[in-house]
Design an enzyme around this catalytic site. Structure first.
Site, PDB file in Angstrom:
ATOM      1  N   ARG A   1       2.243 -25.044  -4.639  1.00 14.05           N
ATOM      2  CA  ARG A   1       1.284 -26.036  -5.103  1.00 14.05           C
ATOM      3  C   ARG A   1       1.076 -25.880  -6.604  1.00 14.05           C
ATOM      4  O   ARG A   1       1.351 -24.849  -7.174  1.00 14.05           O
ATOM      5  CB  ARG A   1      -0.031 -25.877  -4.346  1.00 14.05           C
ATOM      6  CG  ARG A   1       0.114 -26.363  -2.916  1.00 14.05           C
ATOM      7  CD  ARG A   1      -1.064 -26.034  -2.055  1.00 14.05           C
ATOM      8  NE  ARG A   1      -2.324 -26.404  -2.673  1.00 14.05           N
ATOM      9  CZ  ARG A   1      -3.328 -25.545  -2.867  1.00 14.05           C
ATOM     10  NH1 ARG A   1      -3.199 -24.296  -2.516  1.00 14.05           N
ATOM     11  NH2 ARG A   1      -4.456 -25.951  -3.399  1.00 14.05           N
TER      12      ARG A   1
ATOM     13  N   LYS B   1      -2.350 -13.076   0.502  1.00 17.34           N
ATOM     14  CA  LYS B   1      -1.689 -14.331   0.876  1.00 17.34           C
ATOM     15  C   LYS B   1      -0.511 -14.077   1.822  1.00 17.34           C
ATOM     16  O   LYS B   1       0.408 -13.344   1.508  1.00 17.34           O
ATOM     17  CB  LYS B   1      -1.217 -15.068  -0.385  1.00 17.34           C
ATOM     18  CG  LYS B   1      -0.576 -16.404  -0.081  1.00 17.34           C
ATOM     19  CD  LYS B   1      -0.839 -17.429  -1.133  1.00 17.34           C
ATOM     20  CE  LYS B   1      -0.033 -18.680  -0.912  1.00 17.34           C
ATOM     21  NZ  LYS B   1      -0.381 -19.772  -1.801  1.00 17.34           N
TER      22      LYS B   1
ATOM     23  N   ARG C   1     -16.304 -14.711  -4.891  1.00 20.88           N
ATOM     24  CA  ARG C   1     -16.979 -14.479  -6.165  1.00 20.88           C
ATOM     25  C   ARG C   1     -17.051 -12.981  -6.455  1.00 20.88           C
ATOM     26  O   ARG C   1     -17.418 -12.195  -5.584  1.00 20.88           O
ATOM     27  CB  ARG C   1     -18.393 -15.050  -6.110  1.00 20.88           C
ATOM     28  CG  ARG C   1     -19.037 -14.992  -7.457  1.00 20.88           C
ATOM     29  CD  ARG C   1     -20.312 -15.746  -7.523  1.00 20.88           C
ATOM     30  NE  ARG C   1     -20.772 -15.729  -8.886  1.00 20.88           N
ATOM     31  CZ  ARG C   1     -21.943 -16.150  -9.272  1.00 20.88           C
ATOM     32  NH1 ARG C   1     -22.778 -16.661  -8.391  1.00 20.88           N
ATOM     33  NH2 ARG C   1     -22.307 -16.098 -10.537  1.00 20.88           N
TER      34      ARG C   1
HETATM   35  C1  BTN Z   1       1.635 -22.852  -1.914  1.00 18.66           C
HETATM   36  O1  BTN Z   1       1.704 -22.918  -3.142  1.00 18.66           O
HETATM   37  O2  BTN Z   1       0.860 -22.064  -1.364  1.00 18.66           O
HETATM   38  C2  BTN Z   1       2.497 -23.744  -1.042  1.00 18.66           C
HETATM   39  C3  BTN Z   1       3.840 -23.124  -0.815  1.00 18.66           C
HETATM   40  C4  BTN Z   1       4.777 -23.948   0.028  1.00 18.66           C
HETATM   41  C5  BTN Z   1       6.163 -23.320   0.096  1.00 18.66           C
HETATM   42  C6  BTN Z   1       7.051 -24.035   1.055  1.00 18.66           C
HETATM   43  S1  BTN Z   1       8.508 -23.108   1.434  1.00 18.66           S
HETATM   44  C7  BTN Z   1       9.184 -24.484   2.259  1.00 18.66           C
HETATM   45  C8  BTN Z   1       8.846 -25.703   1.428  1.00 18.66           C
HETATM   46  N1  BTN Z   1       9.833 -25.878   0.380  1.00 18.66           N
HETATM   47  C9  BTN Z   1       9.316 -25.713  -0.832  1.00 18.66           C
HETATM   48  O3  BTN Z   1       9.958 -25.816  -1.888  1.00 18.66           O
HETATM   49  N2  BTN Z   1       8.009 -25.453  -0.737  1.00 18.66           N
HETATM   50  C10 BTN Z   1       7.554 -25.401   0.636  1.00 18.66           C
END
Ligand code: BTN
Length: 334
Positions: free
Chosen positions: A126, A191, A326
């Site tokens: 993201r 994560k 926080r």
């Molecule tokens: C995030 O930033 O948390 C979202 C990550 C999403 C990763 C997945 S892996 C499969 C699909 N292909 C990508 O290029 N991104 C998503």
């Protein structure tokens, strides 16, 4: 990569996946190429971040072997149980399953499909961040599906996906998997997985959804070094031994059902699950917005997926932003 080279690289991977030594000569014979060509193919799989030992007199070995994702078992699960995702594309290496699926859909729209890759050379997270995707170490997949809902009716959909993944993974792990609004899954506050939902279409009638999921499985510390936050592996926390193939089967069957339910009921009937699944419910959080940071207590989600935060006794609703716990501000000592 030219398709012949790709096929040979895949064949080589299958041979070496048993974790044993294979001589250059025996590989050359099996693949019907020269020993120099074998050496070049080994370089290719090393580019996918796979460790290959090369020992004079013994040949090549992938230490520990590789448990590759098994296409047929997942196809069987989709064909038997699923309503929306019926087709499976399994790739050894691609830039990004999300990018692949978007292009594939443009060329050939229609049936819902899933694209899984063992390696991504340009995985997307993201907010334009990269998603680190070494070969065979994690799960990377994208789902492409058309829903009879306009863009404006999709509020909460990405949370519904997160809730579904969270519930399925919770059946497998010792420690609970939690959600961090809007789209992260956490294990032990680190994560574990990320979700990237990209929607296109018109505002009223239908939309194409490209739902990308990355789940850390057994990534080595060295491989995950570029990640700028604490992260966890699923494999370290399982109740019983399982494979990436088995996990994908479960996730894809459950996600298919979750989307069918979403079509019927929307997000409102999932709102009540938030308190037990959110890693930050009733905790003091900071919401990082483009030009400021807001502080308050997370108190739930709205039926459109927005986050509810109690700020000094007033309920504020956030549609975007990054949430973090926080940091405690200790009272200064005199
Ligand atoms: C995030 O930033 O948390 C979202 C990550 C999403 C990763 C997945 S892996 C499969 C699909 N292909 C990508 O290029 N991104 C998503």
């Amino acid at each position: 990569m030219a398709s012949k080279t790709l096929l040979r690289t895949e064949k080589l991977l299958k041979l070496l996946s048993d974790g044993k030594f294979h001589s250059g000569q025996s590989i050359a014979e099996e693949l019907e190429v020269s020993r120099t060509a074998v050496w070049k193919l080994v370089q290719k799989i090393q580019d996918w971040q796979i460790t290959v030992y090369s020992v004079r007199g013994r040949g090549y070995q992938i230490p520990g072997g590789l448990a590759l994702i098994e296409k047929e078992s997942i196809e069987h699960a989709l064909a038997t149980n699923n309503k929306l995702f019926k087709e499976l594309i399994l790739l050894s290496s691609i830039d990004s399953t999300a990018t692949y699926l978007a292009l594939d859909w443009k060329r050939n729209p229609g049936r819902g499909r899933v694209c899984i890759a063992e390696h991504q050379s340009a995985g997307r997270g993201r907010k334009g961040r990269p998603w680190i995707s070494p070969f065979g170490a994690n799960l990377y997949f994208s789902i492409g599906v058309e829903l009879p809902l306009g863009l404006s009716a999709l509020g909460g959909l990405s949370l519904a996906v997160g809730i579904c993944l969270c519930q399925t993974l919770n059946q497998l792990t010792n420690e609970p998997v939690k959600i961090k609004w809007p789209n992260d899954l956490l294990l032990d506050d680190k994560k574990l997985a990320g979700i990237l939902v990209e929607a296109s279409g018109d505002t009223t009638d239908s939309s194409f959804l490209n739902i990308g999921v990355g789940i850390n499985w057994d990534m080595q510390r060295e491989q995950g070094k570029p990640i700028d936050q604490p992260w966890a592996n699923l494999k370290d926390n399982l109740k019983r031994k399982t494979s990436r193939t088995e996990i994908l089967q479960k996730l894809l069957v459950d996600l298919d059902k979750a989307l069918v339910d979403y079509l019927e009921f929307g997000f409102s009937n999932l709102v009540a699950l938030w308190p037990q699944l959110s890693g930050m419910y009733q905790k003091e959080v900071s919401i990082h917005l483009p030009n400021r940071i807001a502080h308050g207590k997370e108190i739930g989600v709205e039926s459109n997926g927005a986050l509810r935060v109690d700020i000094d006794g007033n309920v504020k609703v956030f549609h975007s932003g990054e949430v973090s716990l926080r940091k405690k501000l200790w009272p200064k000592e005199d």
